[in-house]
Design a protein around this motif. Structure first.
Motif, PDB file in Angstrom:
ATOM      1  N   THR A  85       0.827  -1.201   0.000  1.00  0.00           N
ATOM      2  CA  THR A  85       0.000   0.000   0.000  1.00  0.00           C
ATOM      3  C   THR A  85       0.867   1.258   0.000  1.00  0.00           C
ATOM      4  OG1 THR A  85      -1.659  -1.200   1.281  1.00  0.00           O
ATOM      5  CG2 THR A  85      -1.880   1.190   1.214  1.00  0.00           C
ATOM      6  N   GLY A  86       0.547   2.198  -0.825  1.00  0.00           N
ATOM      7  CA  GLY A  86       1.288   3.453  -0.913  1.00  0.00           C
ATOM      8  C   GLY A  86       0.889   4.422   0.184  1.00  0.00           C
ATOM      9  N   ASP A  87       1.241   4.078   1.426  1.00  0.00           N
ATOM     10  CA  ASP A  87       0.867   4.905   2.569  1.00  0.00           C
ATOM     11  C   ASP A  87       1.915   4.743   3.670  1.00  0.00           C
ATOM     12  OD1 ASP A  87      -0.290   6.222   4.732  1.00  0.00           O
ATOM     13  OD2 ASP A  87      -2.184   5.116   4.629  1.00  0.00           O
ATOM     14  N   CYS A  88       2.621   5.795   3.980  1.00  0.00           N
ATOM     15  CA  CYS A  88       3.628   5.779   5.044  1.00  0.00           C
ATOM     16  C   CYS A  88       3.211   6.679   6.205  1.00  0.00           C
ATOM     17  CB  CYS A  88       4.979   6.241   4.491  1.00  0.00           C
ATOM     18  SG  CYS A  88       5.689   5.159   3.248  1.00  0.00           S
ATOM     19  N   TRP A 100       4.459  -6.793  -0.782  1.00  0.00           N
ATOM     20  CA  TRP A 100       3.710  -6.880  -2.042  1.00  0.00           C
ATOM     21  C   TRP A 100       3.805  -8.313  -2.548  1.00  0.00           C
ATOM     22  CZ3 TRP A 100       5.793  -4.925  -7.289  1.00  0.00           C
ATOM     23  CH2 TRP A 100       4.764  -4.893  -8.235  1.00  0.00           C
ATOM     24  N   ASN A 101       2.654  -8.978  -2.628  1.00  0.00           N
ATOM     25  CA  ASN A 101       2.616 -10.394  -2.990  1.00  0.00           C
ATOM     26  C   ASN A 101       1.400 -10.683  -3.876  1.00  0.00           C
ATOM     27  OD1 ASN A 101       2.996 -13.149  -3.113  1.00  0.00           O
ATOM     28  ND2 ASN A 101       2.618 -13.521  -0.950  1.00  0.00           N
ATOM     29  N   PRO A 102       1.355 -10.117  -5.085  1.00  0.00           N
ATOM     30  CA  PRO A 102       0.171 -10.266  -5.933  1.00  0.00           C
ATOM     31  C   PRO A 102      -0.093 -11.693  -6.423  1.00  0.00           C
ATOM     32  CG  PRO A 102       1.940  -9.223  -7.149  1.00  0.00           C
ATOM     33  CD  PRO A 102       2.399  -9.321  -5.724  1.00  0.00           C
ATOM     34  N   THR A 103       0.903 -12.550  -6.396  1.00  0.00           N
ATOM     35  CA  THR A 103       0.715 -13.929  -6.879  1.00  0.00           C
ATOM     36  C   THR A 103       0.569 -14.930  -5.739  1.00  0.00           C
ATOM     37  OG1 THR A 103       3.120 -14.167  -7.099  1.00  0.00           O
ATOM     38  CG2 THR A 103       1.880 -13.508  -9.080  1.00  0.00           C
ATOM     39  N   ALA A 148      -4.421   0.937  -7.782  1.00  0.00           N
ATOM     40  CA  ALA A 148      -5.303   1.943  -7.181  1.00  0.00           C
ATOM     41  C   ALA A 148      -4.819   2.459  -5.828  1.00  0.00           C
ATOM     42  CB  ALA A 148      -6.717   1.388  -7.051  1.00  0.00           C
ATOM     43  N   ASP A 149      -4.239   1.595  -4.983  1.00  0.00           N
ATOM     44  CA  ASP A 149      -3.773   2.072  -3.682  1.00  0.00           C
ATOM     45  C   ASP A 149      -2.258   2.245  -3.629  1.00  0.00           C
ATOM     46  OD1 ASP A 149      -3.004  -0.589  -3.545  1.00  0.00           O
ATOM     47  OD2 ASP A 149      -4.012  -1.002  -1.650  1.00  0.00           O
ATOM     48  N   GLY A 150      -1.595   2.133  -4.773  1.00  0.00           N
ATOM     49  CA  GLY A 150      -0.163   2.379  -4.852  1.00  0.00           C
ATOM     50  C   GLY A 150       0.667   1.362  -4.099  1.00  0.00           C
ATOM     51  N   GLY A 177       8.847   5.062   1.933  1.00  0.00           N
ATOM     52  CA  GLY A 177       8.578   6.038   0.888  1.00  0.00           C
ATOM     53  C   GLY A 177       7.506   5.533  -0.038  1.00  0.00           C
ATOM     54  N   VAL A 178       6.604   6.406  -0.477  1.00  0.00           N
ATOM     55  CA  VAL A 178       5.517   6.048  -1.361  1.00  0.00           C
ATOM     56  C   VAL A 178       5.936   6.287  -2.810  1.00  0.00           C
ATOM     57  CG1 VAL A 178       3.142   6.628  -2.045  1.00  0.00           C
ATOM     58  CG2 VAL A 178       3.783   6.613   0.381  1.00  0.00           C
ATOM     59  N   PHE A 179       5.720   5.292  -3.661  1.00  0.00           N
ATOM     60  CA  PHE A 179       6.047   5.419  -5.076  1.00  0.00           C
ATOM     61  C   PHE A 179       5.073   6.361  -5.779  1.00  0.00           C
ATOM     62  CE2 PHE A 179       8.172   1.263  -4.429  1.00  0.00           C
ATOM     63  CZ  PHE A 179       9.404   1.554  -5.014  1.00  0.00           C
ATOM     64  N   SER A 180       5.614   7.183  -6.653  1.00  0.00           N
ATOM     65  CA  SER A 180       4.791   7.987  -7.544  1.00  0.00           C
ATOM     66  C   SER A 180       5.420   7.892  -8.935  1.00  0.00           C
ATOM     67  CB  SER A 180       4.680   9.435  -7.076  1.00  0.00           C
ATOM     68  OG  SER A 180       5.947  10.040  -7.038  1.00  0.00           O
ATOM     69  N   ALA A 181       4.553   7.846  -9.941  1.00  0.00           N
ATOM     70  CA  ALA A 181       5.045   7.737 -11.313  1.00  0.00           C
ATOM     71  C   ALA A 181       5.820   8.981 -11.678  1.00  0.00           C
ATOM     72  CB  ALA A 181       3.880   7.526 -12.268  1.00  0.00           C
ATOM     73  N   SER A 182       6.920   8.773 -12.394  1.00  0.00           N
ATOM     74  CA  SER A 182       7.718   9.927 -12.810  1.00  0.00           C
ATOM     75  C   SER A 182       7.821  10.007 -14.311  1.00  0.00           C
ATOM     76  CB  SER A 182       9.104   9.919 -12.206  1.00  0.00           C
ATOM     77  OG  SER A 182       9.610   8.692 -11.843  1.00  0.00           O
TER      78      SER A 182
END
Length: 182
Positions: A85-88, A100-103, A148-150, A177-182
């Motif tokens: 989750t993109g929330d610190c 992060w474990n999508p599989t 959607a939730d980063g 740190g939260v990822f943001s697209a660059s």
């Protein structure tokens, strides 16, 4: 004779192709998305809010390359993971969720079923001067990283043992740190 040579020189110059109009730099450059890669970055902060590094994730649709540049961190080996989750915002960074474990596979390369999940990365070694770097790959995709939730990047107090489930027994979260697209 000199007039003949001069005429030849003028004729030769006239036959050379004229250069094309200059192309603006932005017309020649392709965006990373057009080239099949996308980039996200995160600023790492410790529990006091101090900036302690940066992380860059570059994806090509099949995997992510992750690069970490840390500073002002405690010396030693530390677990380093992408979290779901993109929330610190929580003072202990638990708001970043689990790894992060999508599989839905096991954590770590030394677990019973070594199928490291997308959040697994090598430990980062921080030197006596408080700095360290890490280059690693993730089996995750850029679209998953930026869902959607980063996603967030977390550095832990202890090293990851690469086998304990679900997170490698790496201890407290000391930077996030939260990822943001660059």
């Amino acid at each position: 004779m000199l007039a003949g040579i001069g005429a030849l020189a003028l004729t030769a110059c006239a036959e050379e192709p004229t250069p094309a109009e200059p192309v603006a730099d932005n017309d020649m450059e392709m965006s990373t998305a057009e080239m099949g890669t996308e980039t996200a970055s995160a600023v790492l902060r410790d529990t006091e809010g101090n900036e302690v590094g940066t992380v860059t994730a570059t994806g090509n649709g099949e995997m992510l390359m992750v690069s970490v540049d840390a500073m002002g961190m405690p010396e030693g080996m530390h677990g380093a993971h992408i979290h779901t989750t993109g929330d610190c915002s929580a003072s202990d960074f638990t708001s970043a969720g689990g790894h992060w474990n999508p599989t839905d596979v096991n954590h770590g390369t030394q677990s019973e079923e070594p199928n490291p999940h997308a959040g697994d990365l090598p430990n980062i070694e921080i030197g006596a001067d408080g700095t360290g770097t890490l280059e690693g790959t993730s089996t995750g995709t850029f679209s998953g990283l930026m869902d959607a939730d980063g996603s967030a990047f977390v550095i832990h107090a202890n090293p990851d043992d690469y086998e304990s489930q679900p997170s490698g027994d790496a201890g407290d979260r000391i930077a996030c740190g939260v990822f943001s697209a660059s």
